[in-house]
Design an enzyme around this catalytic site. Structure first.
Site, PDB file in Angstrom:
ATOM      1  N   GLU A 193      33.843  38.391  35.420  1.00  0.00           N
ATOM      2  CA  GLU A 193      35.099  38.114  35.882  1.00  0.00           C
ATOM      3  C   GLU A 193      35.011  36.988  36.996  1.00  0.00           C
ATOM      4  OE1 GLU A 193      38.955  40.239  38.029  1.00  0.00           O
ATOM      5  OE2 GLU A 193      38.367  40.412  35.937  1.00  0.00           O
ATOM      6  N   ASP A 247      36.951  35.231  40.182  1.00  0.00           N
ATOM      7  CA  ASP A 247      38.396  35.395  41.125  1.00  0.00           C
ATOM      8  C   ASP A 247      38.778  34.435  42.667  1.00  0.00           C
ATOM      9  OD1 ASP A 247      38.956  37.998  39.396  1.00  0.00           O
ATOM     10  OD2 ASP A 247      39.002  39.140  40.115  1.00  0.00           O
ATOM     11  N   GLU A 256      42.230  36.112  44.977  1.00  0.00           N
ATOM     12  CA  GLU A 256      43.103  35.991  44.559  1.00  0.00           C
ATOM     13  C   GLU A 256      43.545  35.558  46.505  1.00  0.00           C
ATOM     14  OE1 GLU A 256      41.948  40.521  42.033  1.00  0.00           O
ATOM     15  OE2 GLU A 256      41.321  40.051  43.929  1.00  0.00           O
TER      16      GLU A 256
END
Length: 321
Positions: A113, A115, A117
């Site tokens: 992953e 990210d 955010e």
């Protein structure tokens, strides 16, 4: 004539000179902006996802009923992924907007992953940006960093990008590199090495997103709408591998801009979190700059600025993190 030094002014001057003297970053051939129908599919939220301008702009929203999101139709092993995003305004505590790569639908226990955010806040407080890197299911070993921004991300669109090659990951905000992650060695099992899809979602993160869950989503301010445009899915497959590898090597000007951003705007770094990691992780190159951070990994300068911001509040606005 006297002159007073301002770190913020220095960063703005550096940013202006950097943008004026360089091409858009990274400089890759045949990077095309796609409409929603050309590269993406909805994954949840039914009518909470709306298309505009023939699919070139996507609105995803959160209300009491559901969040929403979309993903790329294909998965990619390395590439450049980008979108211009405008975040919801006003009271957004507990709201999370995510722009990320993942293969959790294929590799449930060993997923990778990458990210961005975006963590909402109470009225009068800024959105915060968090980047994460997980490889081979290493979610128990967090590699989070958090930052403030030099602009209001709710007023206009700003570009957020990820360049991922076989040995380097770079996160960009408006073409400024803000984080570089290098593969430590060929045996580095925590570096993402499996194909991933691109996702964009908005959802309720009340349990953790704002002040550790102290401030929740308040649905009287719903719907919370995040807008996406300038969507880019650029594979670094074999015929583009050399160009991607070249783009992943930061120039001296790029590195200076990144270091300046991180000094001014990084609010938390896992490499400096001595409570969580008594011994820094293998990829952390910790030097004397660790003194700029508390034992918790929070920036000392950020804490000072935060306290100064909080002093004037007299109950006229919501307190914030």
């Amino acid at each position: 004539m006297s002159f007073s030094y301002s770190p913020k002014l220095f960063f703005f001057l550096l940013l202006h000179l950097f943008l004026a003297s360089t091409e858009p970053i990274p400089s890759l051939p045949n990077v095309e902006k796609l409409s929603f129908h050309e590269g993406y599919t909805q994954i949840f939220g039914d009518s909470n996802l709306m298309l505009h301008h023939e699919g070139k702009k996507v609105h995803i929203s959160l209300n009491e009923r559901t969040g929403s999101g979309f993903r790329s139709q294909e998965s990619y092993l390395y590439g450049f992924f980008s979108a211009s995003i405008k975040l919801p305004s006003d009271y957004t505590a507990g709201v999370v907007v995510a722009f990320y790569m993942s293969n959790g639908d294929v590799y449930e226990k060993t997923h990778d992953e990458l990210d961005f955010e975006f963590l909402g806040n109470v009225r009068g407080r800024d959105w915060r940006v968090q980047t994460n890197v997980y490889g081979n299911g290493s979610t128990s070993i967090g590699r989070e960093e958090r930052y403030g921004l030099w602009f209001d991300p709710t007023e206009d669109f700003h570009q957020y990008s990820i360049l991922w090659t076989y040995d380097t990951i770079i996160f960009y905000v408006d073409d400024i590199p803000i984080r570089e992650v290098k593969r430590v060695s060929s045996r580095d099992v925590y570096f993402p090495l499996k194909p991933m899809s691109l996702y964009a979602t908005i959802w309720d993160g009340s349990t953790w997103a704002t002040s550790g869950g102290r401030y929740k989503v308040n649905y009287k301010y719903a719907p919370f709408i995040a807008e996406f445009t300038d969507l880019v899915l650029h594979s670094c497959a074999t015929h583009h591998a050399l160009a991607c590898a070249s783009a992943s090597v930061l120039s001296p000007e790029q590195r200076l801009a990144m270091e300046s951003f991180r000094r001014r705007y990084m609010t938390y770094g896992y490499c400096y979190d001595r409570i969580r990691y008594a011994v820094p992780l293998a990829e952390c190159n910790v030097g004397p700059e660790k003194e700029l951070f508390l034992m918790s990994g929070e920036s000392r300068a950020y804490e000072r600025r935060h306290r100064m911001k909080r002093r004037p509040w007299r109950g006229t606005a919501d307190p914030g993190f």
